[in-house]
Design a protein around this motif. Structure first.
Motif, PDB file in Angstrom:
ATOM      1  N   MET A 117      20.659 -11.989 -21.077  1.00  0.00           N
ATOM      2  CA  MET A 117      21.887 -11.201 -20.990  1.00  0.00           C
ATOM      3  C   MET A 117      21.694 -10.083 -19.963  1.00  0.00           C
ATOM      4  SD  MET A 117      23.576 -12.859 -23.278  1.00  0.00           S
ATOM      5  CE  MET A 117      25.068 -11.861 -23.437  1.00  0.00           C
ATOM      6  N   GLU A 118      22.754  -9.769 -19.215  1.00  0.00           N
ATOM      7  CA  GLU A 118      22.626  -8.746 -18.181  1.00  0.00           C
ATOM      8  C   GLU A 118      23.978  -8.157 -17.828  1.00  0.00           C
ATOM      9  OE1 GLU A 118      20.854 -10.916 -14.986  1.00  0.00           O
ATOM     10  OE2 GLU A 118      22.742 -11.824 -14.367  1.00  0.00           O
ATOM     11  N   ILE A 119      23.945  -6.946 -17.282  1.00  0.00           N
ATOM     12  CA  ILE A 119      25.160  -6.319 -16.774  1.00  0.00           C
ATOM     13  C   ILE A 119      25.641  -7.127 -15.575  1.00  0.00           C
ATOM     14  CG2 ILE A 119      26.069  -4.287 -15.597  1.00  0.00           C
ATOM     15  CD1 ILE A 119      24.204  -2.578 -17.321  1.00  0.00           C
ATOM     16  N   ALA A 120      26.908  -7.542 -15.613  1.00  0.00           N
ATOM     17  CA  ALA A 120      27.486  -8.345 -14.524  1.00  0.00           C
ATOM     18  C   ALA A 120      27.916  -7.402 -13.400  1.00  0.00           C
ATOM     19  CB  ALA A 120      28.673  -9.161 -15.042  1.00  0.00           C
ATOM     20  N   THR A 121      27.008  -7.141 -12.490  1.00  0.00           N
ATOM     21  CA  THR A 121      27.252  -6.132 -11.457  1.00  0.00           C
ATOM     22  C   THR A 121      28.353  -6.535 -10.481  1.00  0.00           C
ATOM     23  OG1 THR A 121      25.517  -7.090 -10.054  1.00  0.00           O
ATOM     24  CG2 THR A 121      24.859  -5.339 -11.583  1.00  0.00           C
ATOM     25  N   LYS A 122      28.649  -7.824 -10.379  1.00  0.00           N
ATOM     26  CA  LYS A 122      29.620  -8.294  -9.398  1.00  0.00           C
ATOM     27  C   LYS A 122      30.959  -8.678 -10.022  1.00  0.00           C
ATOM     28  CE  LYS A 122      25.958  -9.663  -6.237  1.00  0.00           C
ATOM     29  NZ  LYS A 122      25.337 -10.734  -5.414  1.00  0.00           N
ATOM     30  N   GLU A 123      31.197  -8.197 -11.260  1.00  0.00           N
ATOM     31  CA  GLU A 123      32.480  -8.404 -11.925  1.00  0.00           C
ATOM     32  C   GLU A 123      33.132  -7.056 -12.222  1.00  0.00           C
ATOM     33  OE1 GLU A 123      32.298 -10.812 -15.393  1.00  0.00           O
ATOM     34  OE2 GLU A 123      31.190 -12.429 -14.431  1.00  0.00           O
ATOM     35  N   ALA A 288      25.542   6.922  -3.557  1.00  0.00           N
ATOM     36  CA  ALA A 288      26.012   6.468  -2.244  1.00  0.00           C
ATOM     37  C   ALA A 288      26.850   5.194  -2.391  1.00  0.00           C
ATOM     38  CB  ALA A 288      24.823   6.220  -1.319  1.00  0.00           C
ATOM     39  N   LEU A 289      26.464   4.349  -3.340  1.00  0.00           N
ATOM     40  CA  LEU A 289      27.174   3.091  -3.576  1.00  0.00           C
ATOM     41  C   LEU A 289      28.607   3.345  -4.031  1.00  0.00           C
ATOM     42  CD1 LEU A 289      27.073  -0.062  -3.987  1.00  0.00           C
ATOM     43  CD2 LEU A 289      26.335   0.427  -6.338  1.00  0.00           C
ATOM     44  N   VAL A 290      28.783   4.168  -5.068  1.00  0.00           N
ATOM     45  CA  VAL A 290      30.127   4.381  -5.626  1.00  0.00           C
ATOM     46  C   VAL A 290      30.979   5.280  -4.743  1.00  0.00           C
ATOM     47  CG1 VAL A 290      29.432   3.944  -8.005  1.00  0.00           C
ATOM     48  CG2 VAL A 290      29.352   6.286  -7.107  1.00  0.00           C
ATOM     49  N   GLN A 291      30.352   5.964  -3.803  1.00  0.00           N
ATOM     50  CA  GLN A 291      31.116   6.778  -2.857  1.00  0.00           C
ATOM     51  C   GLN A 291      31.368   6.030  -1.547  1.00  0.00           C
ATOM     52  OE1 GLN A 291      29.002  10.493  -2.480  1.00  0.00           O
ATOM     53  NE2 GLN A 291      29.411  11.085  -4.599  1.00  0.00           N
ATOM     54  N   LYS A 292      31.008   4.745  -1.537  1.00  0.00           N
ATOM     55  CA  LYS A 292      31.244   3.854  -0.388  1.00  0.00           C
ATOM     56  C   LYS A 292      30.555   4.374   0.868  1.00  0.00           C
ATOM     57  CE  LYS A 292      34.935   0.751   1.131  1.00  0.00           C
ATOM     58  NZ  LYS A 292      36.403   0.510   1.164  1.00  0.00           N
ATOM     59  N   GLN A 293      29.330   4.864   0.685  1.00  0.00           N
ATOM     60  CA  GLN A 293      28.562   5.376   1.813  1.00  0.00           C
ATOM     61  C   GLN A 293      27.449   4.420   2.235  1.00  0.00           C
ATOM     62  OE1 GLN A 293      27.171   9.160   0.351  1.00  0.00           O
ATOM     63  NE2 GLN A 293      29.182  10.142   0.558  1.00  0.00           N
ATOM     64  N   THR A 294      27.432   3.233   1.622  1.00  0.00           N
ATOM     65  CA  THR A 294      26.390   2.265   1.935  1.00  0.00           C
ATOM     66  C   THR A 294      26.936   0.861   1.725  1.00  0.00           C
ATOM     67  OG1 THR A 294      24.083   1.651   1.452  1.00  0.00           O
ATOM     68  CG2 THR A 294      25.469   2.190  -0.435  1.00  0.00           C
ATOM     69  N   ASN A 295      26.200  -0.136   2.179  1.00  0.00           N
ATOM     70  CA  ASN A 295      26.570  -1.529   1.970  1.00  0.00           C
ATOM     71  C   ASN A 295      26.603  -1.821   0.478  1.00  0.00           C
ATOM     72  OD1 ASN A 295      26.840  -4.302   1.940  1.00  0.00           O
ATOM     73  ND2 ASN A 295      25.060  -4.729   3.215  1.00  0.00           N
ATOM     74  N   SER A 296      27.675  -2.425  -0.013  1.00  0.00           N
ATOM     75  CA  SER A 296      27.828  -2.642  -1.455  1.00  0.00           C
ATOM     76  C   SER A 296      27.079  -3.866  -1.963  1.00  0.00           C
ATOM     77  CB  SER A 296      29.310  -2.796  -1.811  1.00  0.00           C
ATOM     78  OG  SER A 296      29.826  -4.011  -1.294  1.00  0.00           O
ATOM     79  N   TRP A 297      26.708  -4.799  -1.066  1.00  0.00           N
ATOM     80  CA  TRP A 297      25.970  -5.995  -1.465  1.00  0.00           C
ATOM     81  C   TRP A 297      26.666  -6.766  -2.584  1.00  0.00           C
ATOM     82  CZ3 TRP A 297      21.701  -7.905   1.059  1.00  0.00           C
ATOM     83  CH2 TRP A 297      21.110  -7.068   2.004  1.00  0.00           C
ATOM     84  N   GLY A 298      27.986  -6.757  -2.584  1.00  0.00           N
ATOM     85  CA  GLY A 298      28.735  -7.519  -3.576  1.00  0.00           C
ATOM     86  C   GLY A 298      28.949  -6.815  -4.895  1.00  0.00           C
ATOM     87  N   ILE A 299      28.412  -5.609  -5.066  1.00  0.00           N
ATOM     88  CA  ILE A 299      28.568  -4.864  -6.314  1.00  0.00           C
ATOM     89  C   ILE A 299      30.024  -4.416  -6.461  1.00  0.00           C
ATOM     90  CG2 ILE A 299      27.876  -2.822  -7.625  1.00  0.00           C
ATOM     91  CD1 ILE A 299      25.626  -4.793  -7.338  1.00  0.00           C
ATOM     92  N   VAL A 300      30.585  -4.614  -7.672  1.00  0.00           N
ATOM     93  CA  VAL A 300      31.934  -4.130  -7.968  1.00  0.00           C
ATOM     94  C   VAL A 300      31.812  -2.738  -8.578  1.00  0.00           C
ATOM     95  CG1 VAL A 300      34.040  -4.503  -9.297  1.00  0.00           C
ATOM     96  CG2 VAL A 300      32.836  -6.453  -8.281  1.00  0.00           C
TER      97      VAL A 300
END
Length: 339
Positions: A117-123, A288-300
């Motif tokens: 089981m894992e956090i679905a980072t791309k959903e 940086a990810l949630v502030q859209k300052q870096t490549n998201s790599w598919g993360i939602v």
């Protein structure tokens, strides 16, 4: 030290100053969770809502606040466990000599279980789901003499191992997931349970060339928590536990035909201070990810509480995400290759 702006609540910035300083550690409460058999489970601060059929590819565990707002366990649950007090549970303050920063941990896999089981980072809203490979649900093999995962396994919210970041020691990049936690307390937790943990140390695992840190921690509510304050305490009071952890991570993919995992620092655990610095770094990468300052790599990154985040959305939008998922149904029979 530069303040870390963790989240926004009722329009206010929550600023934590110097929370990585051992001499000025934050005293917090323990958010114990009580799982229930029905599809709605409540913790002190969060509820989990199941959708789809357990043991199937459409099964999801969504998170919501005690006020009924759906949230992302990846982005909306704070990294630092705050000193809040529940209506019927008084805040528990550790003795001053024992006070330290506690972290929230999202439990993905209970001890002794095999479902991956894992956090679905791309959903959207990043629910917990069972990992799938080639259309089949994934289970970890039993690594003799162990049954399933040998700790409660999960992640620290608001952290991210950035694939664009190269670790100075191992020269490996991040694995694109929240940082993992092995909780060594005595309680067997439930998927979706949010607990507060004391960090004790960290292991630098290298998984197929990617940096995959493993934080060693203990539930702050565990009877042994007051006696375990460092990785050396674990080594002394639980002989063989750390060695078993390295052995498990080294071999758990071998039954699937993959090579043994490797480790940085010759497989030696680093101490609590080192672990906290790694957590701090992965938290900054998440920001940086949630502030859209870096490549998201598919993360939602959809969330309802992150300050200055272009991905912030309304409670109505998050409710629509959950309601669009299949309704909770009867448990699907475990597949023949399930453990």
């Amino acid at each position: 030290m530069t303040p870390l702006l963790l989240r926004c609540s009722s329009g206010r910035l929550v600023t934590l100053l110097g929370w990585f300083s051992a001499s000025r550690s934050k005293v917090v409460t323990q958010a114990a969770a009580t799982p229930h058999s029905c599809h709605l489970r409540k913790t002190m601060h969060y509820q989990t809502e199941e959708r789809g059929r357990p043991n199937s590819t459409d099964y999801r565990i969504y998170f919501k606040t005690s006020e009924g707002k759906y949230v992302s366990p990846f982005h909306d649950i704070p990294l630092i466990a705050e000193g809040e007090q529940d209506n019927d549970v008084p805040a528990k303050k550790p003795k001053k000599t024992e006070s330290e920063v506690l972290f929230n941990m999202v439990v993905e896999v209970p001890r002794w279980s095999n479902a991956k089981m894992e956090i679905a980072t791309k959903e959207p809203l990043n629910p917990i789901k069972q990992d799938v490979k080639k259309g089949k649900l994934r289970y970890v093999a039993n690594v003799f003499p162990h049954k399933g995962y040998i700790w409660n396994y999960g992640a620290l919210p608001q952290t991210w191992e950035d694939p664009d970041h190269t670790d100075e020691e191992t020269k490996c990049c991040g694995d694109n997931d929240p940082i993992d936690v092995c909780e060594i307390g005595t309680q067997v937790c439930s998927p979706g349970q949010v607990i507060q943990v004391k960090v004790l140390g960290i292991l630098a695992m290298i998984d197929e060339g990617e940096m995959d840190w493993k934080v060693i921690a203990i539930n702050a509510a565990d009877p042994d928590a007051k006696n375990l304050n460092s990785i050396e305490d674990v080594r002394k009071s639980r002989p063989g536990h750390l060695e078993a952890t390295v052995d498990w991570f080294r071999k758990y993919k071998v039954p699937d035909g993959k090579p043994e995992n490797q480790f940085g620092f010759n497989g030696q655990f680093k101490d609590k201070d080192f672990a906290v610095e790694i957590i701090k770094s992965t938290h900054e990468h998440w920001r940086a990810l949630v502030q859209k300052q870096t490549n998201s790599w598919g993360i939602v990154c959809k969330n309802i509480s992150c300050c200055d985040s272009p991905f912030k959305c309304s409670a109505d939008e998050t409710r629509d995400v959950v309601q669009s998922a299949p309704a909770f149904g009867s448990t699907h029979p475990v597949s023949p290759d399930g453990k």
